[in-house]
Design a protein around this motif. Structure first.
Motif, PDB file in Angstrom:
ATOM      1  N   ARG A  70     -27.467 -25.348  10.365  1.00 33.32           N
ATOM      2  CA  ARG A  70     -28.063 -25.801   8.945  1.00 33.32           C
ATOM      3  C   ARG A  70     -27.758 -27.091   8.773  1.00 33.32           C
ATOM      4  O   ARG A  70     -28.370 -27.883   8.134  1.00 33.32           O
ATOM      5  CB  ARG A  70     -27.709 -24.698   7.886  1.00 33.32           C
ATOM      6  CG  ARG A  70     -28.530 -23.456   8.055  1.00 33.32           C
ATOM      7  CD  ARG A  70     -27.472 -22.334   7.422  1.00 33.32           C
ATOM      8  NE  ARG A  70     -27.386 -22.668   5.859  1.00 33.32           N
ATOM      9  CZ  ARG A  70     -28.532 -22.175   4.983  1.00 33.32           C
ATOM     10  NH1 ARG A  70     -29.410 -21.468   5.677  1.00 33.32           N
ATOM     11  NH2 ARG A  70     -28.564 -22.324   3.752  1.00 33.32           N
ATOM     12  N   VAL A  85     -30.212 -29.589  10.261  1.00 31.18           N
ATOM     13  CA  VAL A  85     -31.497 -29.638   9.670  1.00 31.18           C
ATOM     14  C   VAL A  85     -31.487 -30.239   8.441  1.00 31.18           C
ATOM     15  O   VAL A  85     -32.574 -30.419   7.678  1.00 31.18           O
ATOM     16  CB  VAL A  85     -32.472 -28.328   9.949  1.00 31.18           C
ATOM     17  CG1 VAL A  85     -32.069 -27.454   8.794  1.00 31.18           C
ATOM     18  CG2 VAL A  85     -33.746 -28.239  10.190  1.00 31.18           C
ATOM     19  N   GLY A  86     -30.394 -30.108   7.931  1.00 37.45           N
ATOM     20  CA  GLY A  86     -30.088 -30.735   6.494  1.00 37.45           C
ATOM     21  C   GLY A  86     -30.064 -29.860   5.234  1.00 37.45           C
ATOM     22  O   GLY A  86     -30.054 -30.137   4.082  1.00 37.45           O
ATOM     23  N   LEU A  87     -30.045 -28.545   5.526  1.00 33.68           N
ATOM     24  CA  LEU A  87     -29.796 -27.674   4.615  1.00 33.68           C
ATOM     25  C   LEU A  87     -28.194 -27.656   3.991  1.00 33.68           C
ATOM     26  O   LEU A  87     -28.074 -27.307   3.044  1.00 33.68           O
ATOM     27  CB  LEU A  87     -30.299 -26.088   5.015  1.00 33.68           C
ATOM     28  CG  LEU A  87     -31.688 -25.944   5.243  1.00 33.68           C
ATOM     29  CD1 LEU A  87     -31.953 -24.589   5.618  1.00 33.68           C
ATOM     30  CD2 LEU A  87     -32.284 -25.903   3.930  1.00 33.68           C
ATOM     31  N   ALA A 135     -37.706 -34.804   8.122  1.00 37.19           N
ATOM     32  CA  ALA A 135     -38.316 -33.465   8.438  1.00 37.19           C
ATOM     33  C   ALA A 135     -39.169 -33.752   9.885  1.00 37.19           C
ATOM     34  O   ALA A 135     -39.029 -32.858  10.629  1.00 37.19           O
ATOM     35  CB  ALA A 135     -39.146 -33.136   7.361  1.00 37.19           C
ATOM     36  N   GLN A 162     -36.701 -29.645  13.180  1.00 36.32           N
ATOM     37  CA  GLN A 162     -37.351 -28.612  12.085  1.00 36.32           C
ATOM     38  C   GLN A 162     -36.810 -27.270  12.692  1.00 36.32           C
ATOM     39  O   GLN A 162     -35.897 -27.093  13.812  1.00 36.32           O
ATOM     40  CB  GLN A 162     -38.888 -28.253  12.709  1.00 36.32           C
ATOM     41  CG  GLN A 162     -39.733 -29.250  11.958  1.00 36.32           C
ATOM     42  CD  GLN A 162     -39.760 -28.885  10.311  1.00 36.32           C
ATOM     43  OE1 GLN A 162     -39.680 -27.720   9.928  1.00 36.32           O
ATOM     44  NE2 GLN A 162     -39.619 -29.923   9.521  1.00 36.32           N
ATOM     45  N   LEU A 163     -36.919 -26.233  11.848  1.00 36.47           N
ATOM     46  CA  LEU A 163     -36.122 -24.990  12.013  1.00 36.47           C
ATOM     47  C   LEU A 163     -36.944 -23.827  11.948  1.00 36.47           C
ATOM     48  O   LEU A 163     -37.943 -23.751  11.027  1.00 36.47           O
ATOM     49  CB  LEU A 163     -34.908 -25.204  11.193  1.00 36.47           C
ATOM     50  CG  LEU A 163     -34.045 -23.672  11.032  1.00 36.47           C
ATOM     51  CD1 LEU A 163     -33.316 -23.550  12.126  1.00 36.47           C
ATOM     52  CD2 LEU A 163     -33.010 -24.016   9.795  1.00 36.47           C
ATOM     53  N   PHE A 184     -36.367 -19.582  11.431  1.00 41.49           N
ATOM     54  CA  PHE A 184     -35.518 -18.801  10.938  1.00 41.49           C
ATOM     55  C   PHE A 184     -35.681 -17.651  11.565  1.00 41.49           C
ATOM     56  O   PHE A 184     -36.266 -17.250  12.156  1.00 41.49           O
ATOM     57  CB  PHE A 184     -35.655 -18.599   9.315  1.00 41.49           C
ATOM     58  CG  PHE A 184     -35.249 -19.884   8.677  1.00 41.49           C
ATOM     59  CD1 PHE A 184     -36.516 -20.814   8.273  1.00 41.49           C
ATOM     60  CD2 PHE A 184     -34.124 -19.966   7.969  1.00 41.49           C
ATOM     61  CE1 PHE A 184     -36.086 -21.797   7.309  1.00 41.49           C
ATOM     62  CE2 PHE A 184     -34.001 -20.910   7.192  1.00 41.49           C
ATOM     63  CZ  PHE A 184     -35.035 -21.840   6.775  1.00 41.49           C
ATOM     64  N   LEU A 199     -39.223 -12.880   5.619  1.00 42.62           N
ATOM     65  CA  LEU A 199     -38.706 -13.431   4.397  1.00 42.62           C
ATOM     66  C   LEU A 199     -38.932 -15.017   4.651  1.00 42.62           C
ATOM     67  O   LEU A 199     -38.554 -15.818   3.667  1.00 42.62           O
ATOM     68  CB  LEU A 199     -37.234 -13.493   4.145  1.00 42.62           C
ATOM     69  CG  LEU A 199     -36.819 -12.167   3.542  1.00 42.62           C
ATOM     70  CD1 LEU A 199     -35.148 -12.203   3.573  1.00 42.62           C
ATOM     71  CD2 LEU A 199     -37.415 -11.809   2.248  1.00 42.62           C
ATOM     72  N   SER A 200     -39.387 -15.676   5.886  1.00 40.63           N
ATOM     73  CA  SER A 200     -39.521 -16.862   5.907  1.00 40.63           C
ATOM     74  C   SER A 200     -40.868 -17.585   5.684  1.00 40.63           C
ATOM     75  O   SER A 200     -40.959 -18.708   5.709  1.00 40.63           O
ATOM     76  CB  SER A 200     -39.007 -17.255   7.406  1.00 40.63           C
ATOM     77  OG  SER A 200     -40.055 -16.517   8.252  1.00 40.63           O
ATOM     78  N   LEU A 201     -41.823 -16.830   5.241  1.00 44.80           N
ATOM     79  CA  LEU A 201     -42.943 -17.144   4.714  1.00 44.80           C
ATOM     80  C   LEU A 201     -43.301 -16.902   3.325  1.00 44.80           C
ATOM     81  O   LEU A 201     -43.130 -15.867   2.730  1.00 44.80           O
ATOM     82  CB  LEU A 201     -44.108 -16.457   5.448  1.00 44.80           C
ATOM     83  CG  LEU A 201     -44.307 -16.759   7.139  1.00 44.80           C
ATOM     84  CD1 LEU A 201     -45.382 -15.870   7.749  1.00 44.80           C
ATOM     85  CD2 LEU A 201     -44.316 -18.196   7.499  1.00 44.80           C
ATOM     86  N   VAL A 242     -48.380 -28.260   5.413  1.00 41.96           N
ATOM     87  CA  VAL A 242     -47.365 -29.103   6.137  1.00 41.96           C
ATOM     88  C   VAL A 242     -47.904 -30.472   6.721  1.00 41.96           C
ATOM     89  O   VAL A 242     -47.586 -31.626   6.519  1.00 41.96           O
ATOM     90  CB  VAL A 242     -46.771 -28.668   7.399  1.00 41.96           C
ATOM     91  CG1 VAL A 242     -45.852 -29.262   8.121  1.00 41.96           C
ATOM     92  CG2 VAL A 242     -46.074 -27.244   7.055  1.00 41.96           C
ATOM     93  N   ARG A 286     -45.672 -23.466  12.172  1.00 43.50           N
ATOM     94  CA  ARG A 286     -45.373 -24.275  10.923  1.00 43.50           C
ATOM     95  C   ARG A 286     -44.451 -25.252  11.526  1.00 43.50           C
ATOM     96  O   ARG A 286     -44.523 -26.313  10.878  1.00 43.50           O
ATOM     97  CB  ARG A 286     -44.867 -23.492   9.979  1.00 43.50           C
ATOM     98  CG  ARG A 286     -44.641 -24.094   8.689  1.00 43.50           C
ATOM     99  CD  ARG A 286     -44.309 -23.263   7.468  1.00 43.50           C
ATOM    100  NE  ARG A 286     -42.764 -22.541   7.906  1.00 43.50           N
ATOM    101  CZ  ARG A 286     -42.298 -21.512   7.117  1.00 43.50           C
ATOM    102  NH1 ARG A 286     -42.864 -21.363   5.889  1.00 43.50           N
ATOM    103  NH2 ARG A 286     -41.295 -20.873   7.540  1.00 43.50           N
TER     104      ARG A 286
END
Lengths: 338, 274, 289
Positions: free
Chosen positions: B56, B59-61, B90, B94-95, B97, B102-104, B117, B166
């Motif tokens: 995380r 990726v910048g979270l 970005a 990229q990541l 999950f 839950l990721s869409l 995107v 994505r």
């Protein structure tokens, strides 16, 4: 070269009357709306006293539903046909009192998530002794048994642990407590439904060690349900492979790995990634695992099978013996997998 | 066309001394490693070892408390300001999950999700975007029918493919997969691993696999880094680390993988000394 | 379409369509009632038999008759007409209160929930501050400064209701923000504002709107209460709360209708809004599962 953990020699079919657990042609359907949705179709398996049997399958295979019937736990509103006999008595026909006695003394279950299995508000001591106290054991005797069990599963300071609450334990420790509670009633049969899936790999090894050691010491039979074929192979003497609500193959661990007869078993073996340096890369099975309700008539695996013929989508294959294993494949004797 | 690091002077992803603490708990404590351009690195460890937090931060979270992250020389540890900075960030990393369910965004179709995107990063017209969406879906093994579908109609494996498409749509130089196959059935997992291997061969993107599963890491990575309690305990080429580990913890991890002839009792004793 | 609907005889297709979304005859009845109220308010000038402010001091507190279906109040004004016209302020006031508080609450809640840190702390404490003052008291304080009427109480109640929406939105925003799909948008490079507007809000809007529908009923009751106390709509304006106030003296003289009729209207409207709001919330909860 049997598993380092196997104790008793495997038996393909038990002589009548000696099996600890016998699931005999169990079919379960869920009446959803007006059309009944089938979950299990004529599942038969057996566990001998002291034996460890693995039940392997992916999502939709029905393995969880099948193992829960051993304790008389059926999905709400479902209807079952066939028998689930523990020491000769059909669990599905027991009345409430007999069922309670069955669950407290004869069979016990370990579920996947230890934090969901224990009331977070109660102390561990209460959790361990409630079954015993409900069956009539006096409180101090139950407490002493609890301490002995905690010690047996490897919890340090069992007396102190009795007074602690679940959140003070890690996942692995809590699963040991659950195993201790399951063994409190001295059951003859233990059913474990993915008991280590939620745990780290090193914790899994510890918990499996505890489980198998206790099982060997007490001669308890163990039905071990998992999606991990390697884990089942490491722990069990015999394995049943399930797909789309049916048993598709069964045999000893060695036979199954060396000479699988069903394309799904072979596919599972080929697609599981291995850590050995010489193992080939995982080869995927096309499509996705189906449940019985979604599967087409005939063989449930036909849609994904590389060897499927026209008759496979029409005729439902029965479990038949081929060498030392039983497989449900119309082409099992054609040597397609060698 | 792909996000390969073709420019000369590209040094890949260089991570040095990353630290992160949440309150009193230090989760990442001085993690350093290097991912060469087009390479494949595995980050393994058990729960709580800091591997997901590290991903995380890359990726910048999350923002690191200390340490640096450089991608081809550019410093990534600082929060990008402004639109151009964010977009450049970005397009670096990229990541994908772990949880496909839950990721869409549940309200957006698969095709729409990829189109978003493209609209964000590239100033293409609608026709060109449509063609690219079809290309991306084809690359991950999905088709027209899935493009028009909402996520709830897709299986876990299909959703993960969408998540991969994505991530690829932004044409990143590094793709991080955070336990991306852990929630999938083993037969689907094998499909996704196959897919990732194919994408790696075709695109030259560098891969970072965060996983607790050593067997998965063995098949997909060239190098591996083992984390424990937020620190790197071992690093090296994957075949060497998995056959001749030097650190007792790595040895313990390897011994804990179930297989036939396995004796977990011995491991419990070994754990006390690791 | 549930199995139950399939087995019921198809008697009234229109009603069945109404029933299907919410579930239950109670929900349908509530929706119909609210519909009737809205119609009454909209068409009041057309359907009211008399001018609501027309005095007729010769026939005060007359009982129910052909000319005056619900009788007259102490000034001889037709109760039914006043009821119909009262529906306008009765519904407009709460609509403004809920509308303003929802907009403000969403704004503050989203910023607090998304940004976190000191912004969250500041905004949350601000909302708590407003929360700590009872709504009616706040309204009375505002009226003391701004004078009675409809505007001041509406502004005051809007502020008083904002924390309810704000806290709900903040909680939802924090929860959704941690979900991987929103995190993936951050990773893609979208700005915080864009993510909130295009992805966060549409996904939490249904829950917030369900809550606002329930708040409608409470707002109606509060505004009517203010009018009853004399802080809201002033006579001779037709307003349910004011009518109850005026009808108090009529009760002492034995005439029930001038006070009873508006009371029943308020109760029915509040209950109907509650049922509709809860029904929407239930439907949402079922869909989530």
């Amino acid at each position: 070269m049997t598993s380092a953990l196997s104790k008793t020699p495997p038996a393909p079919t038990p002589p009548p009357g000696t099996a600890l657990l016998e699931i005999d042609r169990l079919s379960v359907r869920l009446p959803a709306g007006r059309a009944a949705r089938p979950i299990l179709d004529e599942v038969s398996l057996h566990v001998a006293p002291g034996e460890t049997v693995g039940l392997v399958g992916e999502s939709g295979s029905g393995k969880s539903v099948a193992c829960r019937t051993v304790l008389g736990l059926l999905p709400e509103g479902s209807r079952a046909e066939g028998q689930v006999r523990v020491r000769g008595r059909d669990v599905l026909t027991l009345d409430r009192a007999a069922l309670r006695e069955h669950r407290s003394r004869r069979a016990a279950m370990v579920f996947q998530d230890p934090r969901a299995s224990i009331n977070p508000l109660h102390r561990i001591g209460e959790f361990l002794t409630e079954g015993l106290r409900a069956a009539g054991t006096p409180a101090d005797q139950a407490a002493a048994t609890a301490v002995r069990l905690l010690d047996a599963v490897g919890i340090r300071d069992p007396h102190g642990a009795l007074r602690r609450r679940p959140h003070e334990f890690s996942g692995g420790m809590l699963q040991r407590v659950v195993i201790a509670a399951a063994l409190a009633g001295e059951p003859e049969l233990l059913v474990a439904d993915e008991p280590t899936t939620a745990l780290d790999v090193t914790t899994q090894a510890e918990v499996i060690a505890v489980l198998t050691r206790l099982q060997a010491e007490r001669g308890t039979g163990l039905l071990f349900v998992t999606h991990d074929l390697e884990l089942a192979a490491a722990v069990s003497d015999r394995i049943y492979v399930m797909y789309a609500g049916r048993i598709v193959e069964t045999g000893t661990t060695d036979e199954l790995f060396a000479h699988p007869r069903h394309p799904y078993t072979a596919g599972l073996l080929a697609c599981t990634p291995r850590i050995d340096p010489d193992a080939p890369p995982p080869r995927p099975i096309p499509g996705r695992p189906l449940s019985l309700a979604e599967a087409a008539p005939g063989c449930g695996f036909a849609a994904r099978c590389a060897f499927a013929e026209d008759r496979c989508s029409v005729e439902r294959p029965d479990l038949r013996p081929y060498g030392d294993t039983l497989a449900a494949c119309l082409r099992a004797d054609e040597g397609i997998l060698s | 066309m792909s996000g390969s690091s073709g420019s000369s002077g590209s040094t890949g992803l260089v991570v040095q001394g990353l630290c992160k603490a949440f309150g009193a708990r230090t989760v990442v404590d001085g993690v350093s490693f290097r991912l060469p351009p087009g390479g494949s690195l595995g980050v393994v460890g058990e729960s709580g070892c800091g591997k997901t937090t590290t991903a995380r931060m890359l990726v910048g979270l999350e923002r690191p408390d200390a340490g640096t992250v450089h991608l081809d020389g550019a410093d990534r540890s600082v929060r990008p300001s402004g639109r151009a900075g964010r977009l450049a960030h970005a397009r670096g990393v990229q990541l994908v999950f772990q949880d496909p369910y839950l990721s869409l965004d549940p309200r957006i179709t698969v095709g729409g999700c990829l189109d978003e995107v493209l609209r964000l990063h590239f100033g293409w017209d609608r026709e060109r975007r449509r063609r690219r969406v079809a290309e991306l879906l084809d690359q991950v093994g999905l088709g027209e029918r899935e493009a028009a579908a909402l996520p709830r109609r897709l299986s876990g494996g299909q959703r993960q493919r969408v998540a991969i498409a994505r991530a690829l749509a932004a044409e990143p130089r590094v793709l991080i997969l955070d336990e991306a196959v852990a929630a999938l059935d083993v037969s689907i997992q094998a499909q996704i691993l196959d897919l990732l291997a194919g994408i790696r061969r075709a695109s030259g993107i560098a891969f970072l696999f965060v996983s607790h599963d050593l067997a998965v890491v063995r098949h997909l990575t060239d190098e591996v880094v083992v984390l424990r309690d937020g620190r790197v305990v071992e690093a090296g080429p994957t075949p060497r680390v998995l056959t001749a580990p030097r650190h007792p913890y790595t040895r313990l991890l390897l011994d804990s993988v179930p297989r036939r002839g396995w004796d977990p009792g011995r491991i419990a004793e070994g754990r006390a000394s690791a | 379409m549930t199995a139950a609907a399939l087995t019921e005889p198809t008697r009234r297709p229109l009603l069945r369509r109404l029933r299907a979304p919410g579930g239950g005859p109670l929900f349908t009845a509530a929706v119909l009632l609210l519909g009737a109220l809205v119609l009454a308010a909209a068409l009041a000038p057309l359907i009211a038999p008399h001018d609501p402010e027309a005095l007729d001091l010769r026939a005060p507190l007359a009982g129910s008759s052909a000319d005056h279906l619900l009788g007259t109040d102490q000034s001889g004004r037709d109760v039914l007409s006043r009821l119909l016209y009262g529906a306008r302020t009765g519904l407009l006031g709460p609509l403004l209160v809920v509308g303003l508080s929802t907009v403000l609450g969403i704004l503050l809640g989203t910023v607090a929930g998304w940004r976190g840190g000191w912004v969250d702390t500041l905004l949350s404490r601000l909302l708590d501050l407003v929360f700590s003052v009872p709504g009616l008291l706040l309204a009375i304080m505002f009226v003391a400064v701004g004078g009675p009427g409809l505007t001041t109480p509406v502004i005051a109640m809007s502020l008083a209701y904002t924390p309810y929406v704000g806290r709900l939105v903040r909680g939802l925003a924090r929860q959704e923000k941690a979900r991987p799909y929103l995190e993936s948008y951050r990773v893609q490079g979208w700005s915080g504002w864009t993510i909130c507007l295009r992805h966060l809000l549409p996904n939490i809007a249904p829950t917030v709107l369900a809550q606002s529908a329930i708040n409608f009923g409470y707002a109606l009751m509060d505004l009517a209460g203010l009018s009853f106390l004399g802080f809201g709509a002033q006579p001779p304006a037709a307003d349910w709360g004011a009518m109850i106030n005026e009808g108090e003296s009529a009760l002492q003289r034995g005439a029930m209708l001038p006070a009873l009729a508006p009371s029943v209207c308020i109760v029915l409207a509040v209950v109907a809004f509650g049922i509709v709001g809860e029904g929407i919330a239930d439907r949402l909860a079922r869909r989530e599962r």
